[in-house]
Design a protein around this motif. Structure first.
Motif, mmCIF file in Angstrom:
data_model
loop_
_atom_site.group_PDB
_atom_site.id
_atom_site.type_symbol
_atom_site.label_atom_id
_atom_site.label_comp_id
_atom_site.label_asym_id
_atom_site.label_seq_id
_atom_site.Cartn_x
_atom_site.Cartn_y
_atom_site.Cartn_z
ATOM 1 N N GLY A 73 -42.965 13.949 -146.069
ATOM 2 C CA GLY A 73 -42.715 12.897 -145.099
ATOM 3 C C GLY A 73 -43.972 12.284 -144.498
ATOM 4 N N PHE A 74 -44.954 11.984 -145.357
ATOM 5 C CA PHE A 74 -46.176 11.306 -144.879
ATOM 6 C C PHE A 74 -46.507 10.124 -145.780
ATOM 7 N N PRO A 75 -47.090 9.056 -145.205
ATOM 8 C CA PRO A 75 -47.547 7.947 -146.044
ATOM 9 C C PRO A 75 -48.805 8.338 -146.847
ATOM 10 N N LEU A 76 -49.080 7.549 -147.870
ATOM 11 C CA LEU A 76 -50.205 7.842 -148.776
ATOM 12 C C LEU A 76 -51.541 8.047 -148.078
ATOM 13 N N ASP A 77 -51.763 7.281 -147.006
ATOM 14 C CA ASP A 77 -53.092 7.342 -146.376
ATOM 15 C C ASP A 77 -53.324 8.644 -145.600
ATOM 16 N N HIS A 78 -52.317 9.540 -145.597
ATOM 17 C CA HIS A 78 -52.473 10.855 -144.959
ATOM 18 C C HIS A 78 -52.787 11.961 -145.963
ATOM 19 N N ILE A 79 -52.915 11.591 -147.257
ATOM 20 C CA ILE A 79 -52.953 12.626 -148.294
ATOM 21 C C ILE A 79 -54.198 12.504 -149.168
ATOM 22 N N PHE A 80 -54.839 13.633 -149.390
ATOM 23 C CA PHE A 80 -56.005 13.712 -150.282
ATOM 24 C C PHE A 80 -55.755 14.810 -151.306
ATOM 25 N N ILE A 81 -56.024 14.525 -152.592
ATOM 26 C CA ILE A 81 -55.843 15.559 -153.622
ATOM 27 C C ILE A 81 -57.190 16.008 -154.189
ATOM 28 N N GLY A 82 -57.229 17.240 -154.684
ATOM 29 C CA GLY A 82 -58.479 17.754 -155.242
ATOM 30 C C GLY A 82 -58.238 18.756 -156.352
ATOM 31 N N ASN A 83 -59.338 19.158 -156.958
ATOM 32 C CA ASN A 83 -59.322 20.095 -158.076
ATOM 33 C C ASN A 83 -59.149 21.520 -157.542
ATOM 34 N N GLY A 84 -57.927 21.814 -157.164
ATOM 35 C CA GLY A 84 -57.665 23.074 -156.456
ATOM 36 C C GLY A 84 -57.925 22.882 -154.980
ATOM 37 N N SER A 85 -57.248 23.678 -154.140
ATOM 38 C CA SER A 85 -57.515 23.512 -152.707
ATOM 39 C C SER A 85 -58.901 24.053 -152.370
ATOM 40 N N ASP A 86 -59.466 24.886 -153.234
ATOM 41 C CA ASP A 86 -60.860 25.305 -153.024
ATOM 42 C C ASP A 86 -61.777 24.089 -152.905
ATOM 43 N N GLU A 87 -61.579 23.134 -153.797
ATOM 44 C CA GLU A 87 -62.425 21.944 -153.744
ATOM 45 C C GLU A 87 -62.125 21.116 -152.495
ATOM 46 N N VAL A 88 -60.843 21.013 -152.165
ATOM 47 C CA VAL A 88 -60.464 20.260 -150.963
ATOM 48 C C VAL A 88 -61.118 20.900 -149.732
ATOM 49 N N LEU A 89 -61.062 22.235 -149.667
ATOM 50 C CA LEU A 89 -61.674 22.951 -148.539
ATOM 51 C C LEU A 89 -63.180 22.715 -148.500
ATOM 52 N N ALA A 90 -63.820 22.822 -149.658
ATOM 53 C CA ALA A 90 -65.280 22.629 -149.700
ATOM 54 C C ALA A 90 -65.639 21.232 -149.203
ATOM 55 N N MET A 91 -64.871 20.242 -149.622
ATOM 56 C CA MET A 91 -65.170 18.864 -149.203
ATOM 57 C C MET A 91 -64.900 18.665 -147.709
ATOM 58 N N CYS A 92 -63.888 19.355 -147.186
ATOM 59 C CA CYS A 92 -63.651 19.294 -145.734
ATOM 60 C C CYS A 92 -64.827 19.907 -144.977
#
Ligand SMILES: *Cc1c(COP(=O)(O)O)cnc(C)c1O
Length: 357
Positions: A73-92
């Motif tokens: 229940g979120f619009p596209l601009d609320h979502i970021f995808i990555g190569n595993g959540s490890d990568e998402v975490l590292a980028m955060c």
């Protein structure tokens, strides 16, 4: 060591993943899902294996993000995808944390091993806050003077979850920094913080398809936050690699998210097996923490965690233990199929009986 390594590489201590050996093991060591991915995922992968692979993937993965958005229940601009959540975490970590005003980044002493690795890699000063004697995160320890907070909820390897009210308390007291809630295990228990996103511009919730969606081999994770934070993470991604999630992985993940029936069925079955296994372990004298995840953390007064782990390995069953720390008496058992867990309990009982003789 090599003289060609820069000072950072010389100094880092990389994360050590669980072992992925050849041969016929019952793998209860990496919190992987024992069920195959949904048949629709396999079909989507086969369909994606076509001539279009000569093109770069869609850089932002709009189709996948739409499926994720619809699911939560979120619009596209609320979502970021990555190569595993490890990568998402590292980028955060790269996008939101820095050393400022003598304050520190905070996360628990017993938590996901990648957090200190990222912090060290980025030379962030951080404090690891001890979880209490029952291995619970005490939110009072996170209420001020932070440059950021990272909490896995439910936590690993403790398997415990925090109530939503306590997550909210952390957010309220950290309005000048980003709070990451890592929900890698949320589908197995606990209450998601997604409902807080609209109220807290400092909240990032990360998710993975590796555990509850049986897709560890595809490497897809994502996070949800207000657009301002998503834009910040995108700035990092587009300064490193614009195409982190490949075309096949995007198609697979989209199919996995959409197959709600298969997801519900496999998650429910796993939760049931977890609770059976917990009871079986208690019956043979283990103290087992009530788990909100797809693994159990357990300890026995009379048996050594390292020795149990090694002896199980000889019987082709892999579990994990954590030497040199506060929980070196504990074993961690990922939940497999009902049948695998029966074999595990059987082998464990044999080992314990032999040991006594
Ligand atoms: C497994 C795990 C992850 C990593 O997930 P990937 O999407 O496979 O990179 C992140 N956080 C926690 C707490 C995990 O246990």
């Amino acid at each position: 060591m090599s003289k060609f390594w820069n000072a950072i590489v010389q100094g880092i201590e990389p994360y050590a993943a669980g072992e992925q050996p050849d041969g016929d093991y019952i793998k209860l060591n990496m919190n992987e899902n024992p069920f195959a991915p949904s048949p629709q995922v396999i079909q989507a992968i086969q369909q994606a294996a076509n001539a279009d692979l000569r093109f770069y993937p869609h850089p932002n993965g709009d189709d996948l993000r739409e499926a994720i958005g619809e699911e939560h229940g979120f619009p596209l601009d609320h979502i970021f995808i990555g190569n595993g959540s490890d990568e998402v975490l590292a980028m955060c970590f790269m996008a939101f944390f820095e050393n400022k005003d003598g304050k520190k980044l905070r996360f628990p002493d017993l938590t996901y091993g990648f957090y200190p690795v990222y912090a060290n890699l980025l030379a962030l000063s951080y404090d690891t806050v001890p979880v209490d004697e029952d291995l619970k995160v005490n939110v009072k320890d996170y209420l001020h003077h932070n440059t950021g907070v990272v909490i896995a909820n439910p936590n690993a390897p403790t398997s415990r979850a925090l109530p939503l009210k306590e997550i909210e308390e952390i957010l309220q007291h950290n309005q000048d920094c980003v709070v990451i809630i890592d929900e890698a295990y949320i589908d197995f228990g606990g209450t998601s913080a997604l409902s807080l996103i609209e109220h807290y511009p400092n909240l990032v919730v990360t998710r993975t398809l590796s555990k509850s969606r049986s897709l560890a081999g595809m490497r897809v994770g994502y996070c949800i936050a207000q657009p301002e934070l998503i834009e910040g993470i995108n700035r990092i991604k587009n300064s490193i690699n614009s195409h982190t999630v490949d075309t096949v992985a995007q198609a697979a993940a989209e199919a996995a998210i959409k197959d709600t029936a298969y997801f519900n069925k496999t998650v429910q079955s796993l939760i049931q097996t977890r609770d059976h296994t917990k009871e079986a372990l208690r019956q043979i004298g283990f103290k087992v923490i009530d788990s909100s995840t797809n693994f159990l953390l357990a300890t026995h007064e009379k048996y050594d965690a390292a020795s149990l782990t090694n002896q199980l390995k000889k019987q082709k069953i892999l579990i994990r233990y954590f030497p040199n720390g506060r929980i070196n008496d504990y074993i961690r058992i990922s939940i497999g199929t009902e049948e695998e867990m029966e074999q595990f309990i059987h082998a464990l009982t044999d080992i314990m009986n032999d040991d006594k003789a």
